[in-house]
Design a protein around this motif. Structure first.
Motif, PDB file in Angstrom:
ATOM      1  N   SER A 107       0.975  -1.045  -0.101  1.00 24.39           N
ATOM      2  CA  SER A 107      -0.088  -0.028   0.015  1.00 24.39           C
ATOM      3  C   SER A 107       0.681   1.336  -0.039  1.00 24.39           C
ATOM      4  CB  SER A 107      -0.923   0.019   1.160  1.00 24.39           C
ATOM      5  OG  SER A 107      -0.127   0.156   2.612  1.00 24.39           O
ATOM      6  N   GLU A 108       2.200   1.143   0.054  1.00 24.40           N
ATOM      7  CA  GLU A 108       3.177   2.314   0.349  1.00 24.40           C
ATOM      8  C   GLU A 108       2.619   3.384   1.428  1.00 24.40           C
ATOM      9  OE1 GLU A 108       4.374   4.341  -3.226  1.00 24.40           O
ATOM     10  OE2 GLU A 108       5.345   2.366  -3.993  1.00 24.40           O
ATOM     11  N   GLY A 109       1.902   2.668   2.382  1.00 21.47           N
ATOM     12  CA  GLY A 109       1.522   3.270   3.736  1.00 21.47           C
ATOM     13  C   GLY A 109       0.372   4.339   3.430  1.00 21.47           C
ATOM     14  N   MET A 110      -0.501   3.955   2.244  1.00 18.73           N
ATOM     15  CA  MET A 110      -1.340   5.058   2.208  1.00 18.73           C
ATOM     16  C   MET A 110      -2.617   4.695   2.695  1.00 18.73           C
ATOM     17  SD  MET A 110      -0.862   6.267  -1.907  1.00 18.73           S
ATOM     18  CE  MET A 110      -0.176   4.920  -2.586  1.00 18.73           C
ATOM     19  N   TYR A 111      -2.522   3.511   3.258  1.00 18.22           N
ATOM     20  CA  TYR A 111      -3.866   3.169   4.073  1.00 18.22           C
ATOM     21  C   TYR A 111      -3.680   2.112   4.979  1.00 18.22           C
ATOM     22  CZ  TYR A 111      -5.099  -0.910   1.228  1.00 18.22           C
ATOM     23  OH  TYR A 111      -4.897  -2.362   0.877  1.00 18.22           O
ATOM     24  N   TRP A 215      -6.279  14.442   6.505  1.00 17.62           N
ATOM     25  CA  TRP A 215      -5.221  13.904   6.198  1.00 17.62           C
ATOM     26  C   TRP A 215      -5.503  12.856   4.733  1.00 17.62           C
ATOM     27  CZ3 TRP A 215      -2.134   9.730   9.270  1.00 17.62           C
ATOM     28  CH2 TRP A 215      -0.829   9.255   8.637  1.00 17.62           C
ATOM     29  N   ARG A 216      -6.542  12.082   5.014  1.00 24.12           N
ATOM     30  CA  ARG A 216      -6.751  11.246   3.975  1.00 24.12           C
ATOM     31  C   ARG A 216      -8.347  10.984   3.392  1.00 24.12           C
ATOM     32  NH1 ARG A 216      -2.519   6.295   5.798  1.00 24.12           N
ATOM     33  NH2 ARG A 216      -0.680   7.348   5.068  1.00 24.12           N
ATOM     34  N   THR A 217      -8.578  10.660   2.328  1.00 23.86           N
ATOM     35  CA  THR A 217     -10.001  10.306   2.190  1.00 23.86           C
ATOM     36  C   THR A 217     -10.216   9.141   1.415  1.00 23.86           C
ATOM     37  OG1 THR A 217     -10.007  11.801  -0.118  1.00 23.86           O
ATOM     38  CG2 THR A 217     -10.537  12.976   1.847  1.00 23.86           C
ATOM     39  N   SER A 218     -11.281   8.507   1.416  1.00 23.80           N
ATOM     40  CA  SER A 218     -11.516   7.110   0.696  1.00 23.80           C
ATOM     41  C   SER A 218     -12.925   7.166  -0.174  1.00 23.80           C
ATOM     42  CB  SER A 218     -11.655   6.068   1.492  1.00 23.80           C
ATOM     43  OG  SER A 218     -10.285   5.896   2.226  1.00 23.80           O
ATOM     44  N   ILE A 219     -12.937   6.871  -1.204  1.00 19.86           N
ATOM     45  CA  ILE A 219     -14.123   6.654  -2.044  1.00 19.86           C
ATOM     46  C   ILE A 219     -14.501   5.160  -2.504  1.00 19.86           C
ATOM     47  CG2 ILE A 219     -15.577   7.452  -4.277  1.00 19.86           C
ATOM     48  CD1 ILE A 219     -13.598   9.582  -4.214  1.00 19.86           C
ATOM     49  N   HIS A 220     -15.649   4.643  -2.053  1.00 18.87           N
ATOM     50  CA  HIS A 220     -16.005   3.270  -2.404  1.00 18.87           C
ATOM     51  C   HIS A 220     -17.162   3.043  -3.329  1.00 18.87           C
ATOM     52  CE1 HIS A 220     -13.058   2.372   1.205  1.00 18.87           C
ATOM     53  NE2 HIS A 220     -13.887   3.175   1.794  1.00 18.87           N
ATOM     54  N   GLY A 221     -16.887   2.746  -4.446  1.00 23.09           N
ATOM     55  CA  GLY A 221     -18.002   2.792  -5.579  1.00 23.09           C
ATOM     56  C   GLY A 221     -18.797   1.584  -5.388  1.00 23.09           C
ATOM     57  N   LEU A 222     -20.081   1.718  -5.358  1.00 25.26           N
ATOM     58  CA  LEU A 222     -20.945   0.589  -4.971  1.00 25.26           C
ATOM     59  C   LEU A 222     -21.564   0.190  -6.420  1.00 25.26           C
ATOM     60  CD1 LEU A 222     -21.663  -0.845  -2.308  1.00 25.26           C
ATOM     61  CD2 LEU A 222     -23.876   0.580  -2.313  1.00 25.26           C
ATOM     62  N   ALA A 223     -21.815  -1.075  -6.807  1.00 22.83           N
ATOM     63  CA  ALA A 223     -22.750  -1.642  -7.692  1.00 22.83           C
ATOM     64  C   ALA A 223     -23.404  -2.776  -7.064  1.00 22.83           C
ATOM     65  CB  ALA A 223     -21.653  -1.895  -8.747  1.00 22.83           C
ATOM     66  N   GLN A 224     -24.628  -2.958  -7.833  1.00 18.08           N
ATOM     67  CA  GLN A 224     -25.556  -3.940  -7.523  1.00 18.08           C
ATOM     68  C   GLN A 224     -25.187  -5.446  -8.362  1.00 18.08           C
ATOM     69  OE1 GLN A 224     -27.904  -4.146  -5.140  1.00 18.08           O
ATOM     70  NE2 GLN A 224     -28.728  -6.172  -5.563  1.00 18.08           N
ATOM     71  N   TYR A 225     -24.837  -6.348  -7.550  1.00 10.72           N
ATOM     72  CA  TYR A 225     -24.435  -7.530  -8.195  1.00 10.72           C
ATOM     73  C   TYR A 225     -25.863  -8.371  -8.370  1.00 10.72           C
ATOM     74  CZ  TYR A 225     -19.728  -6.319  -7.513  1.00 10.72           C
ATOM     75  OH  TYR A 225     -18.406  -5.678  -7.478  1.00 10.72           O
ATOM     76  N   ARG A 234     -17.161  -2.014  -6.277  1.00  8.60           N
ATOM     77  CA  ARG A 234     -16.619  -2.130  -7.641  1.00  8.60           C
ATOM     78  C   ARG A 234     -15.353  -1.689  -7.657  1.00  8.60           C
ATOM     79  NH1 ARG A 234     -16.803  -5.536 -11.462  1.00  8.60           N
ATOM     80  NH2 ARG A 234     -14.693  -5.513 -10.603  1.00  8.60           N
ATOM     81  N   PHE A 235     -14.810  -0.779  -6.793  1.00  9.06           N
ATOM     82  CA  PHE A 235     -13.665  -0.310  -6.307  1.00  9.06           C
ATOM     83  C   PHE A 235     -13.615   0.327  -5.182  1.00  9.06           C
ATOM     84  CE2 PHE A 235     -15.882   2.983  -8.563  1.00  9.06           C
ATOM     85  CZ  PHE A 235     -15.476   4.270  -7.787  1.00  9.06           C
ATOM     86  N   SER A 236     -12.321   0.576  -4.760  1.00 11.79           N
ATOM     87  CA  SER A 236     -11.975   1.780  -3.838  1.00 11.79           C
ATOM     88  C   SER A 236     -10.789   2.466  -4.151  1.00 11.79           C
ATOM     89  CB  SER A 236     -11.552   0.951  -2.231  1.00 11.79           C
ATOM     90  OG  SER A 236     -12.752   0.307  -2.122  1.00 11.79           O
ATOM     91  N   ILE A 237     -10.916   3.760  -3.776  1.00  9.62           N
ATOM     92  CA  ILE A 237      -9.857   4.839  -3.807  1.00  9.62           C
ATOM     93  C   ILE A 237      -9.464   5.459  -2.351  1.00  9.62           C
ATOM     94  CG2 ILE A 237      -9.130   6.640  -5.160  1.00  9.62           C
ATOM     95  CD1 ILE A 237     -11.268   6.531  -6.951  1.00  9.62           C
ATOM     96  N   ASN A 238      -8.369   5.211  -2.158  1.00 14.72           N
ATOM     97  CA  ASN A 238      -7.589   6.001  -0.894  1.00 14.72           C
ATOM     98  C   ASN A 238      -6.897   6.992  -1.399  1.00 14.72           C
ATOM     99  OD1 ASN A 238      -8.084   2.721  -0.316  1.00 14.72           O
ATOM    100  ND2 ASN A 238      -8.503   4.047   1.571  1.00 14.72           N
ATOM    101  N   HIS A 239      -7.192   8.253  -0.965  1.00 18.62           N
ATOM    102  CA  HIS A 239      -6.244   9.468  -1.460  1.00 18.62           C
ATOM    103  C   HIS A 239      -5.388   9.842  -0.116  1.00 18.62           C
ATOM    104  CE1 HIS A 239      -9.412   9.851  -4.585  1.00 18.62           C
ATOM    105  NE2 HIS A 239      -8.192  10.067  -5.444  1.00 18.62           N
ATOM    106  N   ASP A 240      -4.255  10.226  -0.289  1.00 16.64           N
ATOM    107  CA  ASP A 240      -3.226  10.710   0.528  1.00 16.64           C
ATOM    108  C   ASP A 240      -3.224  12.046   0.312  1.00 16.64           C
ATOM    109  OD1 ASP A 240      -1.036  11.880   1.928  1.00 16.64           O
ATOM    110  OD2 ASP A 240      -0.754   9.518   2.598  1.00 16.64           O
TER     111      ASP A 240
END
Length: 281
Positions: A107-111, A215-225, A234-240
Protein backbone atom coordinates in the motif's frame (compact mmCIF):
# COMPACT_ATOMS: atom_id res chain seq x y z
CA UNK A 1 -24.24 -2.60 10.70
CA UNK A 2 -21.49 -2.24 8.09
CA UNK A 3 -19.52 -5.17 9.51
CA UNK A 4 -22.62 -7.40 9.55
CA UNK A 5 -24.04 -6.39 6.16
CA UNK A 6 -25.03 -9.11 3.70
CA UNK A 7 -22.44 -9.93 1.01
CA UNK A 8 -23.88 -13.21 -0.35
CA UNK A 9 -22.38 -15.46 2.33
CA UNK A 10 -19.09 -16.03 0.54
CA UNK A 11 -17.05 -14.25 -2.15
CA UNK A 12 -13.94 -15.31 -4.05
CA UNK A 13 -12.01 -13.79 -6.91
CA UNK A 14 -8.87 -12.27 -8.36
CA UNK A 15 -8.18 -8.57 -8.30
CA UNK A 16 -5.62 -5.89 -9.06
CA UNK A 17 -4.72 -2.82 -7.04
CA UNK A 18 -2.39 0.07 -7.82
CA UNK A 19 -0.40 2.49 -5.65
CA UNK A 20 -0.20 5.63 -7.80
CA UNK A 21 2.50 8.08 -6.77
CA UNK A 22 2.31 11.86 -6.98
CA UNK A 23 4.24 11.86 -10.27
CA UNK A 24 1.76 9.40 -11.83
CA UNK A 25 4.00 6.32 -11.65
CA UNK A 26 2.34 3.11 -10.48
CA UNK A 27 2.77 -0.64 -10.23
CA UNK A 28 0.38 -3.58 -9.92
CA UNK A 29 -0.56 -5.59 -6.84
CA UNK A 30 -2.31 -8.87 -7.66
CA UNK A 31 -4.32 -10.94 -5.19
CA UNK A 32 -6.58 -13.97 -5.07
CA UNK A 33 -8.91 -13.50 -2.12
CA UNK A 34 -11.76 -15.40 -0.57
CA UNK A 35 -13.94 -14.47 2.39
CA UNK A 36 -16.53 -16.98 3.54
CA UNK A 37 -18.98 -16.23 6.31
CA UNK A 38 -19.67 -18.76 9.01
CA UNK A 39 -23.16 -19.48 7.67
CA UNK A 40 -21.59 -20.85 4.45
CA UNK A 41 -19.07 -23.14 6.16
CA UNK A 42 -19.50 -26.91 6.51
CA UNK A 43 -19.59 -26.55 10.30
CA UNK A 44 -20.47 -23.60 12.51
CA UNK A 45 -17.91 -21.97 14.81
CA UNK A 46 -19.04 -20.05 17.91
CA UNK A 47 -18.62 -16.26 17.63
CA UNK A 48 -17.24 -16.50 14.10
CA UNK A 49 -18.16 -13.87 11.51
CA UNK A 50 -16.06 -15.10 8.59
CA UNK A 51 -12.87 -16.83 7.45
CA UNK A 52 -10.63 -15.08 4.91
CA UNK A 53 -7.55 -15.98 2.92
CA UNK A 54 -5.55 -13.65 0.65
CA UNK A 55 -2.86 -14.87 -1.80
CA UNK A 56 -0.50 -12.35 -3.40
CA UNK A 57 0.16 -13.03 -7.10
CA UNK A 58 2.05 -9.77 -7.94
CA UNK A 59 4.56 -8.12 -7.71
CA UNK A 60 7.44 -10.64 -7.53
CA UNK A 61 8.55 -9.50 -4.05
CA UNK A 62 5.08 -10.29 -2.63
CA UNK A 63 4.17 -13.29 -4.80
CA UNK A 64 3.51 -16.39 -2.70
CA UNK A 65 2.71 -14.51 0.51
CA UNK A 66 -0.61 -15.63 2.05
CA UNK A 67 -2.72 -14.17 4.86
CA UNK A 68 -5.26 -16.15 6.86
CA UNK A 69 -7.85 -14.50 9.11
CA UNK A 70 -10.44 -15.87 11.53
CA UNK A 71 -12.78 -12.94 12.20
CA UNK A 72 -14.93 -13.00 15.37
CA UNK A 73 -18.33 -11.35 15.69
CA UNK A 74 -17.71 -9.96 19.18
CA UNK A 75 -14.12 -8.75 19.16
CA UNK A 76 -14.22 -7.81 22.83
CA UNK A 77 -14.54 -11.37 24.09
CA UNK A 78 -12.29 -12.76 21.33
CA UNK A 79 -9.68 -10.93 19.27
CA UNK A 80 -8.98 -11.57 15.60
CA UNK A 81 -6.75 -14.56 14.86
CA UNK A 82 -4.40 -14.12 11.90
CA UNK A 83 -1.49 -15.95 10.33
CA UNK A 84 0.89 -15.22 7.45
CA UNK A 85 2.82 -17.55 5.19
CA UNK A 86 6.13 -15.97 4.24
CA UNK A 87 7.24 -17.35 0.88
CA UNK A 88 10.90 -16.40 1.42
CA UNK A 89 11.13 -18.15 4.78
CA UNK A 90 8.67 -20.91 3.80
CA UNK A 91 7.04 -20.82 7.20
CA UNK A 92 3.76 -19.86 8.85
CA UNK A 93 3.71 -17.45 11.78
CA UNK A 94 1.07 -15.70 13.81
CA UNK A 95 0.29 -12.12 12.77
CA UNK A 96 -1.13 -10.47 15.91
CA UNK A 97 -0.57 -6.99 14.44
CA UNK A 98 -2.83 -7.62 11.42
CA UNK A 99 -5.46 -5.08 12.39
CA UNK A 100 -6.14 -1.46 13.35
CA UNK A 101 -3.40 0.81 11.92
CA UNK A 102 -1.05 -1.89 10.68
CA UNK A 103 0.37 -0.81 7.30
CA UNK A 104 -0.78 -3.12 4.53
CA UNK A 105 1.82 -4.78 2.30
CA UNK A 106 1.97 -3.07 -1.09
CA UNK A 107 0.00 0.00 0.00
CA UNK A 108 3.05 2.27 0.30
CA UNK A 109 1.57 3.39 3.61
CA UNK A 110 -1.46 5.07 2.01
CA UNK A 111 -4.02 3.17 4.05
CA UNK A 112 -4.10 0.79 6.99
CA UNK A 113 -5.62 -2.60 7.73
CA UNK A 114 -8.88 -1.42 9.30
CA UNK A 115 -9.67 0.59 6.14
CA UNK A 116 -9.93 -2.53 3.99
CA UNK A 117 -13.55 -3.15 2.91
CA UNK A 118 -14.53 0.35 4.03
CA UNK A 119 -13.94 -0.64 7.65
CA UNK A 120 -13.16 -3.95 9.28
CA UNK A 121 -12.14 -5.30 12.66
CA UNK A 122 -12.80 -4.25 16.22
CA UNK A 123 -14.35 -0.78 16.70
CA UNK A 124 -13.15 -0.48 20.30
CA UNK A 125 -10.38 2.14 19.87
CA UNK A 126 -12.80 4.88 18.84
CA UNK A 127 -15.75 6.60 20.47
CA UNK A 128 -18.53 6.55 17.89
CA UNK A 129 -21.22 9.19 17.40
CA UNK A 130 -24.07 9.33 14.87
CA UNK A 131 -24.03 12.87 13.44
CA UNK A 132 -27.29 12.39 11.56
CA UNK A 133 -28.48 11.75 8.02
CA UNK A 134 -27.47 13.80 4.97
CA UNK A 135 -27.83 13.81 1.21
CA UNK A 136 -24.37 13.48 -0.35
CA UNK A 137 -23.06 12.80 -3.85
CA UNK A 138 -21.53 9.32 -3.67
CA UNK A 139 -20.16 6.80 -6.16
CA UNK A 140 -23.23 4.65 -6.81
CA UNK A 141 -24.10 2.16 -9.57
CA UNK A 142 -20.43 2.32 -10.56
CA UNK A 143 -20.69 -0.13 -13.45
CA UNK A 144 -18.41 1.78 -15.81
CA UNK A 145 -15.41 1.17 -13.55
CA UNK A 146 -15.99 -2.56 -13.98
CA UNK A 147 -16.10 -2.52 -17.77
CA UNK A 148 -13.82 -5.28 -19.08
CA UNK A 149 -13.05 -3.14 -22.14
CA UNK A 150 -11.23 -0.55 -20.02
CA UNK A 151 -7.45 -0.63 -19.74
CA UNK A 152 -5.70 0.17 -16.50
CA UNK A 153 -3.43 2.69 -18.20
CA UNK A 154 -6.49 4.74 -19.22
CA UNK A 155 -7.99 4.64 -15.72
CA UNK A 156 -4.88 5.49 -13.68
CA UNK A 157 -4.35 9.20 -14.23
CA UNK A 158 -2.17 11.49 -12.17
CA UNK A 159 -3.73 12.70 -8.91
CA UNK A 160 -6.85 10.52 -9.04
CA UNK A 161 -8.77 8.06 -11.20
CA UNK A 162 -9.81 9.22 -14.67
CA UNK A 163 -13.10 11.05 -13.94
CA UNK A 164 -14.55 9.95 -17.30
CA UNK A 165 -15.21 6.54 -15.77
CA UNK A 166 -16.60 7.67 -12.41
CA UNK A 167 -20.28 8.04 -11.62
CA UNK A 168 -21.95 9.83 -8.69
CA UNK A 169 -25.51 10.32 -7.55
CA UNK A 170 -27.22 12.15 -4.71
CA UNK A 171 -27.99 9.64 -1.99
CA UNK A 172 -29.04 9.57 1.65
CA UNK A 173 -26.27 8.50 4.00
CA UNK A 174 -25.76 8.18 7.73
CA UNK A 175 -22.81 10.20 9.00
CA UNK A 176 -20.84 8.48 11.77
CA UNK A 177 -17.82 9.99 13.50
CA UNK A 178 -15.14 8.11 15.42
CA UNK A 179 -12.82 9.89 17.84
CA UNK A 180 -9.78 8.05 19.15
CA UNK A 181 -10.13 7.17 22.84
CA UNK A 182 -7.37 8.65 25.05
CA UNK A 183 -6.23 5.24 26.30
CA UNK A 184 -5.61 3.85 22.79
CA UNK A 185 -3.18 4.57 19.96
CA UNK A 186 -3.91 4.84 16.23
CA UNK A 187 -2.41 6.94 13.45
CA UNK A 188 -5.84 8.52 12.93
CA UNK A 189 -7.15 10.84 15.62
CA UNK A 190 -10.60 11.18 14.08
CA UNK A 191 -12.48 9.64 11.19
CA UNK A 192 -15.84 10.31 9.57
CA UNK A 193 -17.80 7.66 7.68
CA UNK A 194 -20.72 8.11 5.29
CA UNK A 195 -22.83 4.93 5.22
CA UNK A 196 -25.39 4.08 2.55
CA UNK A 197 -28.88 4.36 4.03
CA UNK A 198 -30.08 1.28 2.13
CA UNK A 199 -27.24 -1.24 2.55
CA UNK A 200 -25.27 0.15 5.55
CA UNK A 201 -22.15 0.07 3.38
CA UNK A 202 -19.40 2.65 3.95
CA UNK A 203 -19.26 4.82 0.81
CA UNK A 204 -16.96 7.66 1.90
CA UNK A 205 -14.39 8.18 4.63
CA UNK A 206 -12.44 11.20 5.86
CA UNK A 207 -9.56 10.71 8.28
CA UNK A 208 -7.74 13.28 10.37
CA UNK A 209 -4.41 13.46 12.15
CA UNK A 210 -4.13 13.64 15.91
CA UNK A 211 -3.83 17.44 15.48
CA UNK A 212 -7.17 17.56 13.69
CA UNK A 213 -5.88 18.12 10.12
CA UNK A 214 -7.65 16.37 7.23
CA UNK A 215 -5.16 13.78 5.98
CA UNK A 216 -6.82 11.20 3.76
CA UNK A 217 -10.11 10.52 2.01
CA UNK A 218 -11.59 7.31 0.62
CA UNK A 219 -14.22 6.68 -2.05
CA UNK A 220 -15.85 3.24 -2.30
CA UNK A 221 -17.84 2.72 -5.50
CA UNK A 222 -20.94 0.59 -5.06
CA UNK A 223 -22.64 -1.56 -7.70
CA UNK A 224 -25.54 -4.00 -7.54
CA UNK A 225 -24.49 -7.59 -8.25
CA UNK A 226 -27.81 -8.81 -9.59
CA UNK A 227 -26.81 -12.46 -9.76
CA UNK A 228 -25.87 -12.63 -6.04
CA UNK A 229 -27.91 -10.47 -5.27
CA UNK A 230 -26.35 -7.74 -3.10
CA UNK A 231 -24.71 -4.33 -3.48
CA UNK A 232 -20.93 -4.59 -3.26
CA UNK A 233 -17.78 -2.61 -3.93
CA UNK A 234 -16.72 -2.19 -7.55
CA UNK A 235 -13.55 -0.33 -6.50
CA UNK A 236 -12.00 1.65 -3.66
CA UNK A 237 -9.81 4.77 -3.85
CA UNK A 238 -7.70 5.95 -0.93
CA UNK A 239 -6.30 9.46 -1.43
CA UNK A 240 -3.36 10.75 0.60
CA UNK A 241 -3.78 14.52 0.53
CA UNK A 242 -0.33 15.22 1.96
CA UNK A 243 1.65 13.31 -0.66
CA UNK A 244 -0.72 13.69 -3.60
CA UNK A 245 -0.66 9.91 -4.12
CA UNK A 246 -3.58 7.51 -4.18
CA UNK A 247 -4.28 3.78 -4.00
CA UNK A 248 -6.88 2.24 -6.29
CA UNK A 249 -8.05 -1.26 -5.37
CA UNK A 250 -10.57 -3.91 -6.36
CA UNK A 251 -10.16 -3.87 -10.16
CA UNK A 252 -10.44 -6.87 -12.49
CA UNK A 253 -10.81 -5.12 -15.85
CA UNK A 254 -7.81 -6.81 -17.49
CA UNK A 255 -8.46 -10.18 -15.86
CA UNK A 256 -10.39 -12.92 -17.65
CA UNK A 257 -11.80 -14.26 -14.40
CA UNK A 258 -14.95 -12.98 -12.69
CA UNK A 259 -15.81 -12.96 -9.00
CA UNK A 260 -17.79 -15.82 -7.51
CA UNK A 261 -20.62 -15.28 -5.00
CA UNK A 262 -22.33 -17.44 -2.39
CA UNK A 263 -19.12 -19.49 -2.18
CA UNK A 264 -19.12 -22.24 0.43
CA UNK A 265 -16.15 -23.59 2.33
CA UNK A 266 -14.74 -26.06 4.85
CA UNK A 267 -13.29 -25.02 8.18
CA UNK A 268 -10.33 -27.37 7.72
CA UNK A 269 -9.29 -25.42 4.60
CA UNK A 270 -8.88 -22.27 6.71
CA UNK A 271 -6.52 -23.70 9.31
CA UNK A 272 -2.82 -22.79 9.83
CA UNK A 273 -1.89 -26.30 8.65
CA UNK A 274 -3.82 -25.74 5.41
CA UNK A 275 -2.00 -22.43 4.99
CA UNK A 276 1.33 -24.23 5.37
CA UNK A 277 0.36 -26.83 2.76
CA UNK A 278 -0.76 -24.16 0.29
CA UNK A 279 2.41 -22.18 0.75
CA UNK A 280 4.75 -25.09 0.14
CA UNK A 281 3.04 -26.31 -3.05
Amino acid sequence: NHLMRYTSGGVEGYGNSFPVRQNGQYYKIGVHAKRIYDRNMDQRTPNRLYFAMVFFTDPPELKGEIFLVHEPIDQVIETRSAWIYNAGQRRVRRAPDLGYDNINDGSEGMYVTDQVDGYNGAPDRFEWTILGKREVYVSYNAYRMGDKKLKYADMLTKGTVNPDYMRYELHRVWVVEGKLKPEFSHIYGRRTFYLDEDSWTVLLEEVYTGRGDLWRTSIHGLAQYYDAPFPGYRFSINHDLDSGSYYLGGLDNELKTVGQFNVKGKVIDFSPDALRRLGTK
